[in-house]
Design an enzyme around this catalytic site. Sequence first.
Site, short mmCIF file in Angstrom:
data_model
loop_
_atom_site.label_atom_id
_atom_site.label_comp_id
_atom_site.label_asym_id
_atom_site.label_seq_id
_atom_site.Cartn_x
_atom_site.Cartn_y
_atom_site.Cartn_z
N LYS A 223 0.77 -1.37 0.06
CA LYS A 223 0.05 0.07 0.07
C LYS A 223 0.94 1.30 -0.04
O LYS A 223 1.78 1.33 0.56
CB LYS A 223 -0.89 0.11 1.19
N SER A 300 -9.51 1.00 3.25
CA SER A 300 -8.57 2.05 2.13
C SER A 300 -7.67 1.23 1.56
O SER A 300 -6.83 1.84 0.54
CB SER A 300 -7.84 3.02 3.07
N SER A 324 -9.65 -1.48 7.17
CA SER A 324 -9.00 -1.08 5.76
C SER A 324 -8.16 -2.11 5.23
O SER A 324 -7.87 -1.98 4.15
CB SER A 324 -7.95 0.30 6.02
#
Length: 618
Positions: A223, A300, A324
Site C-alpha cells: 500500500k 482504504s 482498511s
Amino acid sequence: MEGESCWLLLWSTAVAGLLLFYLGFVRRVTGAARTAFPRREAGRVAGGGGRPPPMRAWSPRLSGFSLRLCVHLANTAFGQHFLVPLLMRVNNFTALRFLDLAEDPTFVPVVAEEEKNDHPESENVLEILPKLMEVSSRSARPMFNFKGIQDYLNCYRSGEVTPLQVAKNIIATLEDDERSSLPLQAIVQWDRKEILKMAEDSTARYQSKQTLSLLDGIPVCLKEEIKVVPYHHRSGTQYLGMEPETEDATAAQKLREAGAIIIGVSNMHELGIGTTGCNPNRYHGTARNPYNPQHFTGGSSSGSAAAVASGLCPLALGTDGGGSVRIPASFCGIVGLKGTFGRTSEFGCHPLSYSTVSLGPLSTSVADAAVAYAILAGPDPRYPYGLGQPKPSLSGVLTPDLKDLKLGVDWTFFKACDAEILATCQKAVKFLEGLGASVVDVSLPELEEIRVAHVICILSEMRDFLQPDFNNSFDQMNLETRLNLAIASKFTALDYIKANRQRSRTMALLQQMFANVNCLITPGTACCAPRIQDSDLLTGCSDVRTTLRTMRYMQLANLTGIPALVIPVGYSISGLPISIQIMAKWWDEALLFRIGLKLEQFHGITAKPAIYYDILGQ
C-alpha cells in the site's frame, strides 16, 4: 410615531440587556438534561446498556455538486458552527459526552502476554510453514483456484517458470492495464528496472538452490502508505511524497530480505480516510473490483485487494485502522488479516492514526496470510508498541478438528446485515459446529458507544497528524477528505479522553469474554461492495449510511487491538463476494489461522473474477 419609537427603543434595550445578562452571568451547562444513554455506575463492564449499531443513519449520499456544496459549507464559519455540529448530532458522534465513565483512559491498546504460554518454547514457526502450505495445497479444487504462493514455488522449483519470466509477465500486464479503456488501477507506481533486478536475483538463487524463504520470487505489492524505495510515499494524495523514498519501511525491508519481488506500490483511498477506495485525484484514480469493475473494491487498501483478487500477485500488504485491510478483502473475495496491535512494525508508514492501525497481509489463502505473518511479525526497535510482544506462534493450526473450541456469537449483532450475507454466514457457523466446535451465545454490550469511540479516536488522530496539510494543502485534498477532516475538527479533548475511557471498558469486557470463549464470529461486512456512480469517479463520494454498514463489524478490533481475520465464504446473487470474520484474544493469531483453514473447506466453488490475470500461465 414618537410613542412607537420609544416603545421600540425600550423593547430593544430590554432584549439587549437580557442577552448580555445571559452571556455574561448565566452559567453554561456543557452536558444535557436528558442523557443519550442511561447513566452508568462506575466499574460496570458487562451486561445490559448496549444496543446494536443503528441499521440506518441520517445522511444523504453525496457526490458531484451536492458533495462540493456540502464540503464548501462545512469549511465555512456557518458550517463549523451549525452544519458540522448538526451532522455530528444526527450521527450520534456526541453520544459519549453525556456518559459518566470512571475508567482510566487507554490511549494505546497494548496488552501484555498472559503468563500461561500454550505453545512450546521450542516451536519454530518457519518449520511449521511448509507443512501448512502442503495441507493448504491439497485442498485445491478441480475448477478455478487463485494462484497462491505454493503454486509459484512449485513452478520455480520444477524449473517450469522462473521468477524472471513471472516479472516480465507482470510488467506486460501492467503496461496493458494502463492502455485499457477500463484500467484496474491497482498498482499506481512501478519501475521496470527494479522489478527485473529483484527477479533476476531470485532466479539466480533458485538456480543455485540458495533461496532465502518461502517468499523468494513471490510477487508482492505494498500500500502506498508504506515507504518503499524508490517510490513516492504519497498515501493516496497528490501533494505528499514529492521526492522518491530513500529508506524502506520495516515491512518492505523484511520482504526484500525474504527475497520477494516488490512489483510496486498499490492504490488507496486518500489518506486512508474512507472505506470505498474511491480516489479521483490525478495520480491515482479509483481501483476497480475484479469481480465487478462497476463496484468499489473497498478501502482504504483498495489497490492491494484488487491486485491479489485479479491475480497480479498472490500477496499484498495493507494497513487497517477501521477495517482498511478487512473491508477490501471482504469486497474482493480474498483473505485479510489485521494482527494484534503492535504485532507488525508500522515504522515507515504514515502515522495517520497511531492507536488504531495495524499492518497486515491480503492474500489468496489463509496459509499465505500465515506465511506473511510469520515473516513480518515481531518486535522492531524503531516501533515501540510491539517491543513487549510474545513470540509469534502457529501452535495448533493443523489440528484436524475444532472439538476444543467455543465460538462466541452475539446473534443480535450478527444479524445486523443484508439477508444474503446473514444466510451464508449462518451456514458457515453451522459448518464449524459440524467440526466439533460449540457455539456460545454472548452479549456484546455498548456497541454504539464502541462505534462512536472508534470514530472519535481515528478521526481525532488523523486530524492531529494532518493539521498542517489541512491548512497548507486544502485545495489539493479530495472533497471527501476535506469533509471528514472538517467533522474531525469539532471533536474536543473531552471527546477524545471519553473515547479512550470507553476503550478501557471494552478491553476489560473482552478480557472477561475471552475467559469463556475462544473467539468471536461475525460477518465480514454488513453489505457487499457498493456500486460506483459516474460522478464518484470525478468528485469522489460521501455515503455515511454505507460506511456505517461497511465498518459495522470492523471497529471492535481496531478500538481494542485484538486480531481479526476475514475469509471468503460465498457470493451474493449478483456474484459479489461474501466474507465471515473471526476475532481472537490479543496475540492469538494462530487460532484465527486454525479456524480460517477450516472455513476454506466450507467455501465451495471459487468464482473466477471478471478481471483475472494468469501470471504463471501467461
